[in-house]
Design a protein around this motif. Structure first.
Motif, PDB file in Angstrom:
ATOM      1  N   MET A  76       0.817  -1.178   0.000  1.00 20.68           N
ATOM      2  CA  MET A  76       0.000   0.000   0.000  1.00 20.68           C
ATOM      3  C   MET A  76       0.875   1.263   0.000  1.00 20.68           C
ATOM      4  O   MET A  76       0.582   2.201  -0.713  1.00 20.68           O
ATOM      5  CB  MET A  76      -0.916  -0.020   1.229  1.00 20.68           C
ATOM      6  N   GLU A  79       3.762   1.466  -1.202  1.00 19.35           N
ATOM      7  CA  GLU A  79       4.496   1.549  -2.460  1.00 19.35           C
ATOM      8  C   GLU A  79       3.697   2.269  -3.540  1.00 19.35           C
ATOM      9  O   GLU A  79       4.238   2.683  -4.550  1.00 19.35           O
ATOM     10  CB  GLU A  79       4.917   0.156  -2.935  1.00 19.35           C
ATOM     11  N   SER A 123      -4.046  -6.261  10.182  1.00 16.35           N
ATOM     12  CA  SER A 123      -3.939  -5.600   8.879  1.00 16.35           C
ATOM     13  C   SER A 123      -2.556  -5.817   8.268  1.00 16.35           C
ATOM     14  O   SER A 123      -2.425  -5.992   7.054  1.00 16.35           O
ATOM     15  CB  SER A 123      -4.250  -4.112   9.006  1.00 16.35           C
ATOM     16  N   VAL A 124      -1.512  -5.832   9.088  1.00 13.24           N
ATOM     17  CA  VAL A 124      -0.162  -6.097   8.574  1.00 13.24           C
ATOM     18  C   VAL A 124      -0.077  -7.520   8.034  1.00 13.24           C
ATOM     19  O   VAL A 124       0.480  -7.759   6.961  1.00 13.24           O
ATOM     20  CB  VAL A 124       0.892  -5.845   9.669  1.00 13.24           C
ATOM     21  N   LYS A 125      -0.633  -8.470   8.770  1.00 14.87           N
ATOM     22  CA  LYS A 125      -0.602  -9.867   8.305  1.00 14.87           C
ATOM     23  C   LYS A 125      -1.330 -10.021   6.976  1.00 14.87           C
ATOM     24  O   LYS A 125      -0.842 -10.698   6.066  1.00 14.87           O
ATOM     25  CB  LYS A 125      -1.229 -10.783   9.362  1.00 14.87           C
ATOM     26  N   SER A 126      -2.514  -9.404   6.873  1.00 16.30           N
ATOM     27  CA  SER A 126      -3.270  -9.545   5.625  1.00 16.30           C
ATOM     28  C   SER A 126      -2.542  -8.850   4.473  1.00 16.30           C
ATOM     29  O   SER A 126      -2.557  -9.334   3.339  1.00 16.30           O
ATOM     30  CB  SER A 126      -4.681  -8.984   5.777  1.00 16.30           C
ATOM     31  N   ARG A 127      -1.886  -7.735   4.749  1.00 12.79           N
ATOM     32  CA  ARG A 127      -1.124  -7.034   3.712  1.00 12.79           C
ATOM     33  C   ARG A 127       0.069  -7.884   3.249  1.00 12.79           C
ATOM     34  O   ARG A 127       0.357  -7.963   2.040  1.00 12.79           O
ATOM     35  CB  ARG A 127      -0.648  -5.680   4.255  1.00 12.79           C
ATOM     36  N   ILE A 128       0.756  -8.499   4.171  1.00 15.80           N
ATOM     37  CA  ILE A 128       1.888  -9.374   3.809  1.00 15.80           C
ATOM     38  C   ILE A 128       1.401 -10.542   2.960  1.00 15.80           C
ATOM     39  O   ILE A 128       2.016 -10.898   1.944  1.00 15.80           O
ATOM     40  CB  ILE A 128       2.616  -9.865   5.088  1.00 15.80           C
ATOM     41  N   LYS A 129       0.270 -11.124   3.356  1.00 19.93           N
ATOM     42  CA  LYS A 129      -0.287 -12.245   2.596  1.00 19.93           C
ATOM     43  C   LYS A 129      -0.646 -11.803   1.181  1.00 19.93           C
ATOM     44  O   LYS A 129      -0.361 -12.508   0.204  1.00 19.93           O
ATOM     45  CB  LYS A 129      -1.527 -12.774   3.323  1.00 19.93           C
ATOM     46  N   TYR A 130      -1.241 -10.628   1.052  1.00 14.05           N
ATOM     47  CA  TYR A 130      -1.614 -10.094  -0.260  1.00 14.05           C
ATOM     48  C   TYR A 130      -0.373  -9.864  -1.118  1.00 14.05           C
ATOM     49  O   TYR A 130      -0.343 -10.239  -2.302  1.00 14.05           O
ATOM     50  CB  TYR A 130      -2.395  -8.789  -0.083  1.00 14.05           C
ATOM     51  N   LEU A 131       0.674  -9.252  -0.547  1.00 15.01           N
ATOM     52  CA  LEU A 131       1.887  -8.973  -1.318  1.00 15.01           C
ATOM     53  C   LEU A 131       2.611 -10.258  -1.723  1.00 15.01           C
ATOM     54  O   LEU A 131       3.142 -10.350  -2.839  1.00 15.01           O
ATOM     55  CB  LEU A 131       2.826  -8.066  -0.524  1.00 15.01           C
ATOM     56  N   ARG A 181       0.658 -11.772  -4.589  1.00 15.25           N
ATOM     57  CA  ARG A 181       0.904 -10.980  -5.802  1.00 15.25           C
ATOM     58  C   ARG A 181       2.293 -11.295  -6.386  1.00 15.25           C
ATOM     59  O   ARG A 181       2.461 -11.397  -7.607  1.00 15.25           O
ATOM     60  CB  ARG A 181       0.802  -9.502  -5.442  1.00 15.25           C
TER      61      ARG A 181
END
Length: 161
Positions: free
Chosen positions: A1, A3, A137-145, A148
């Motif tokens: 996010m 980035e 939220s950090v965990k879900s963001r790491i999983k998303y990245l 990707r």
């Protein structure tokens, strides 16, 4: 996010956060300025020393400072009537009163500070929930990245690069 943000947007965001922190500190100073000031502790006065007693005169208002006392009524808020009528001068100091029974003088109202334990636990629970929300939220963001990145790697492998 992060980035997705340009450096200009990040700088503006940091400036906004700094301004918000300064405003919160100022607001806290304004709101707690009239809050409870520390009350004086019981003064050690020897039986022969009457200098302190002479300063306050024959006032029974301060008997709890130099006499033994017991608490009759716990610390509680003054009523609006007591504040407006100024019947009890101690209500003007903090807005809270405590009834004590001095050993020689008798029953006297003194100014007191309310317990801040409940506010502390509320603050603690709010901070705990915010930290858990941040961690999720950090965990879900790491999983998303990571997902990707694997998709990009898969696309590169499929293209033969």
């Amino acid at each position: 996010m992060i980035e997705l943000l340009s450096s200009r947007k990040m700088i503006v965001g940091v400036i906004i956060l700094i301004i918000m922190c300064i405003l919160i500190v100022i607001l806290e100073g304004i709101l707690t300025e009239s809050e409870l000031k520390p009350l004086p502790q019981r003064l050690p006065v020897s039986k022969g020393d009457s200098s302190f007693a002479s300063l306050i005169g024959n006032s029974t208002e301060y008997c709890w400072l130099f006499e033994d006392y017991s608490v009759v009524e716990d610390c509680g808020p003054c009523t609006d009537f007591e504040k407006a009528a100024k019947h009890l001068p101690i209500c003007e100091q903090t807005g809270f009163k405590k009834l004590v029974n001095c050993s020689k003088t008798g029953k006297v109202y003194i100014s007191c500070a309310p317990s801040t334990a409940k506010k502390f636990w509320i603050f603690l629970l709010i901070m705990l929930s915010m930290s858990l929300l941040g961690a999720l939220s950090v965990k879900s963001r790491i999983k998303y990245l990571e997902r990707r990145m694997t998709e990009r790697m898969q696309n590169k492998i499929d293209c033969g690069v």
